[in-house]
Motif scaffolding. Structure first.
Motif, mmCIF file in Angstrom:
data_model
loop_
_atom_site.group_PDB
_atom_site.id
_atom_site.type_symbol
_atom_site.label_atom_id
_atom_site.label_comp_id
_atom_site.label_asym_id
_atom_site.label_seq_id
_atom_site.Cartn_x
_atom_site.Cartn_y
_atom_site.Cartn_z
ATOM 1 N N ALA A 30 35.715 36.631 39.937
ATOM 2 C CA ALA A 30 35.287 36.369 38.562
ATOM 3 C C ALA A 30 36.453 36.534 37.592
ATOM 4 C CB ALA A 30 34.141 37.301 38.188
ATOM 5 N N VAL A 31 37.228 37.592 37.762
ATOM 6 C CA VAL A 31 38.391 37.817 36.892
ATOM 7 C C VAL A 31 39.415 36.705 37.080
ATOM 8 C CG1 VAL A 31 40.352 39.344 36.452
ATOM 9 C CG2 VAL A 31 38.074 40.309 36.801
ATOM 10 N N GLN A 32 39.647 36.326 38.326
ATOM 11 C CA GLN A 32 40.614 35.269 38.624
ATOM 12 C C GLN A 32 40.237 33.964 37.926
ATOM 13 O OE1 GLN A 32 40.607 33.690 42.677
ATOM 14 N NE2 GLN A 32 42.826 33.954 42.737
ATOM 15 N N ASN A 33 38.983 33.584 38.025
ATOM 16 C CA ASN A 33 38.533 32.344 37.390
ATOM 17 C C ASN A 33 38.506 32.465 35.871
ATOM 18 O OD1 ASN A 33 37.446 30.167 39.466
ATOM 19 N ND2 ASN A 33 36.992 32.165 40.328
ATOM 20 N N ALA A 61 50.046 33.985 33.595
ATOM 21 C CA ALA A 61 48.649 33.768 33.983
ATOM 22 C C ALA A 61 48.553 33.339 35.439
ATOM 23 C CB ALA A 61 48.008 32.716 33.085
ATOM 24 N N VAL A 62 49.456 32.460 35.859
ATOM 25 C CA VAL A 62 49.466 32.041 37.259
ATOM 26 C C VAL A 62 49.819 33.220 38.152
ATOM 27 C CG1 VAL A 62 50.549 30.508 38.944
ATOM 28 C CG2 VAL A 62 50.048 29.670 36.645
ATOM 29 N N ALA A 63 50.730 34.072 37.702
ATOM 30 C CA ALA A 63 51.104 35.258 38.486
ATOM 31 C C ALA A 63 49.903 36.173 38.706
ATOM 32 C CB ALA A 63 52.231 36.012 37.781
ATOM 33 N N ILE A 64 49.074 36.325 37.670
ATOM 34 C CA ILE A 64 47.862 37.152 37.808
ATOM 35 C C ILE A 64 46.897 36.527 38.802
ATOM 36 C CG2 ILE A 64 45.817 38.005 36.609
ATOM 37 C CD1 ILE A 64 47.578 38.234 34.085
ATOM 38 N N ALA A 65 46.669 35.212 38.671
ATOM 39 C CA ALA A 65 45.726 34.523 39.556
ATOM 40 C C ALA A 65 46.187 34.586 41.005
ATOM 41 C CB ALA A 65 45.565 33.073 39.114
ATOM 42 N N VAL A 66 47.478 34.371 41.232
ATOM 43 C CA VAL A 66 48.006 34.418 42.594
ATOM 44 C C VAL A 66 47.988 35.844 43.129
ATOM 45 C CG1 VAL A 66 50.081 34.045 43.979
ATOM 46 C CG2 VAL A 66 49.416 32.354 42.287
ATOM 47 N N GLY A 67 48.278 36.811 42.260
ATOM 48 C CA GLY A 67 48.220 38.212 42.686
ATOM 49 C C GLY A 67 46.824 38.630 43.113
ATOM 50 N N GLU A 69 44.685 36.653 44.389
ATOM 51 C CA GLU A 69 44.440 36.004 45.676
ATOM 52 C C GLU A 69 44.877 36.898 46.819
ATOM 53 O OE1 GLU A 69 42.280 33.743 47.130
ATOM 54 O OE2 GLU A 69 42.977 32.615 45.394
ATOM 55 N N ALA A 70 45.976 37.624 46.613
ATOM 56 C CA ALA A 70 46.445 38.557 47.629
ATOM 57 C C ALA A 70 45.442 39.693 47.841
ATOM 58 C CB ALA A 70 47.805 39.127 47.231
ATOM 59 N N LEU A 71 44.701 40.042 46.806
ATOM 60 C CA LEU A 71 43.656 41.064 46.924
ATOM 61 C C LEU A 71 42.397 40.494 47.566
ATOM 62 C CD1 LEU A 71 42.493 43.886 46.235
ATOM 63 C CD2 LEU A 71 41.912 42.978 43.978
ATOM 64 N N ASN A 72 42.090 39.238 47.271
ATOM 65 C CA ASN A 72 40.866 38.628 47.790
ATOM 66 C C ASN A 72 40.861 38.538 49.315
ATOM 67 O OD1 ASN A 72 40.049 38.256 45.150
ATOM 68 N ND2 ASN A 72 40.666 36.108 45.066
ATOM 69 N N LEU A 73 42.014 38.292 49.901
ATOM 70 C CA LEU A 73 42.063 38.076 51.351
ATOM 71 C C LEU A 73 41.603 39.305 52.147
ATOM 72 C CD1 LEU A 73 45.329 35.940 51.767
ATOM 73 C CD2 LEU A 73 42.976 35.214 51.326
ATOM 74 N N PRO A 74 42.150 40.499 51.906
ATOM 75 C CA PRO A 74 41.640 41.657 52.664
ATOM 76 C C PRO A 74 40.195 42.001 52.331
ATOM 77 C CG PRO A 74 43.219 42.364 51.005
ATOM 78 C CD PRO A 74 43.307 40.873 51.077
ATOM 79 N N LEU A 75 39.784 41.766 51.073
ATOM 80 C CA LEU A 75 38.389 42.034 50.717
ATOM 81 C C LEU A 75 37.447 41.122 51.497
ATOM 82 C CD1 LEU A 75 38.625 42.450 46.823
ATOM 83 C CD2 LEU A 75 38.232 44.251 48.527
ATOM 84 N N LEU A 76 37.799 39.833 51.591
ATOM 85 C CA LEU A 76 36.967 38.875 52.311
ATOM 86 C C LEU A 76 36.890 39.215 53.794
ATOM 87 C CD1 LEU A 76 35.425 36.164 52.598
ATOM 88 C CD2 LEU A 76 37.655 35.069 52.903
ATOM 89 N N LEU A 77 38.035 39.419 54.429
ATOM 90 C CA LEU A 77 38.046 39.692 55.869
ATOM 91 C C LEU A 77 37.378 41.028 56.178
ATOM 92 C CD1 LEU A 77 41.634 38.422 56.761
ATOM 93 C CD2 LEU A 77 39.448 37.281 57.182
ATOM 94 N N GLY A 78 37.607 42.022 55.325
ATOM 95 C CA GLY A 78 36.949 43.312 55.528
ATOM 96 C C GLY A 78 35.440 43.195 55.429
ATOM 97 N N ALA A 104 35.607 31.432 60.587
ATOM 98 C CA ALA A 104 35.763 30.561 59.420
ATOM 99 C C ALA A 104 36.466 31.297 58.286
ATOM 100 C CB ALA A 104 34.396 30.061 58.952
ATOM 101 N N GLY A 105 36.192 32.591 58.151
ATOM 102 C CA GLY A 105 36.854 33.382 57.116
ATOM 103 C C GLY A 105 38.349 33.505 57.355
ATOM 104 N N ALA A 106 38.747 33.589 58.626
ATOM 105 C CA ALA A 106 40.177 33.640 58.942
ATOM 106 C C ALA A 106 40.864 32.332 58.555
ATOM 107 C CB ALA A 106 40.372 33.923 60.426
ATOM 108 N N VAL A 107 40.187 31.207 58.851
ATOM 109 C CA VAL A 107 40.727 29.903 58.443
ATOM 110 C C VAL A 107 40.782 29.807 56.920
ATOM 111 C CG1 VAL A 107 40.340 27.406 58.479
ATOM 112 C CG2 VAL A 107 39.941 28.763 60.548
ATOM 113 N N LEU A 108 39.717 30.272 56.276
ATOM 114 C CA LEU A 108 39.664 30.251 54.810
ATOM 115 C C LEU A 108 40.817 31.051 54.212
ATOM 116 C CD1 LEU A 108 38.253 29.655 52.109
ATOM 117 C CD2 LEU A 108 36.782 31.647 52.555
ATOM 118 N N SER A 109 41.096 32.210 54.778
ATOM 119 C CA SER A 109 42.189 33.043 54.278
ATOM 120 C C SER A 109 43.526 32.324 54.400
ATOM 121 C CB SER A 109 42.239 34.365 55.058
ATOM 122 O OG SER A 109 41.050 35.102 54.880
#
Length: 229
Positions: A30-33, A61-67, A69-78, A104-109
């Motif tokens: 939500a914050v990213q979007n 702004a792009v740096a925040i969004a990309v940063g 994304e680095a947080l989203n990946l472990p949250l999703l896989l976890g 599918a989550g691994a591919v998504l990541s």
């Protein structure tokens, strides 16, 4: 004397962890979007002059969004791995769907990582330019293509985890239908990868599915945390 057994405590703990991960992932997305919308990021159909101007002026702004994304990946896989354990502890119903969700989550990541790297490439390619170049346009289109591929990967993950958690009794019945409808829209939209990379508005077919994913994460997170409590 307490009647709570050790396995019960462990299940409650795992439900709390899974619920917290779901809520944290929803908050991060939500914050990213919100950041992207707030700064008025260009669409893939906008002229390259606007794309260049945006990335030249909104590097932070792009740096925040990309940063994020680095947080989203472990949250999703976890979250997905936790769901596998919870489903298996509830008799294994939906275990096959949960394993599909992890795959599918691994591919998504991986696709999300490609999407983020290409967005970084757009920012770096735009640095110091006064007018768009063929390289900038190519990287931007590849970035759009990566986002198009995110949608079927997310759709498959969404459908699989919704079916798995429903079969395991972890989510409400309406969440299964939300997963099927939202995930289906994402998969359908993702089949138009080439047109989307070229700026097609078919991208927006998948947006309701993305919104459904956020709703599912919040509902699941609240439900699991309450159940564990």
């Amino acid at each position: 004397m307490s009647t709570t057994t050790l396995p019960d405590v462990r299940v409650a703990r795992d439900e709390q962890i899974a619920g917290a991960l779901a809520l944290a992932l929803a908050a991060s997305l939500a914050v990213q979007n919100a950041v992207v919308i707030w700064v008025g990021a260009p669409s893939y159909a906008d002229p390259m002059t606007e794309v260049l101007a945006f990335h030249a002026d909104h590097r932070s702004a792009v740096a925040i969004a990309v940063g994020l994304e680095a947080l989203n990946l472990p949250l999703l896989l976890g979250l997905l791995v936790c769901m596998v354990g919870l489903v298996e502890r509830r008799g294994g119903a939906g275990a096959a769907w949960s394993r599909l969700a992890v795959a599918a989550g691994a591919v998504l990541s991986a696709v999300f990582a490609l999407y983020a790297v290409l967005w970084i490439g757009v920012v770096l390619a735009a640095d110091g330019l006064t007018e768009p170049t063929p390289l900038l346009e190519l990287v931007w289109q590849m970035h759009a293509g990566a986002f198009a591929l995110v949608m079927p990967a997310l759709g498959t993950t969404f459908v699989a985890v919704a079916l798995a958690t429903h079969a395991g009794g972890l989510t409400a019945p309406w969440q299964r239908w939300l997963g099927l409808a939202g995930g289906g829209l994402l998969v359908v939209a993702g089949t138009a990868c080439l047109p989307i990379a070229d700026g097609s508005s078919l991208l927006f077919v998948g947006m309701p599915g993305y919104a459904a994913w956020l709703v599912w994460l919040i509902a699941t997170g609240v439900r699991l945390v309450r159940s564990a409590s």
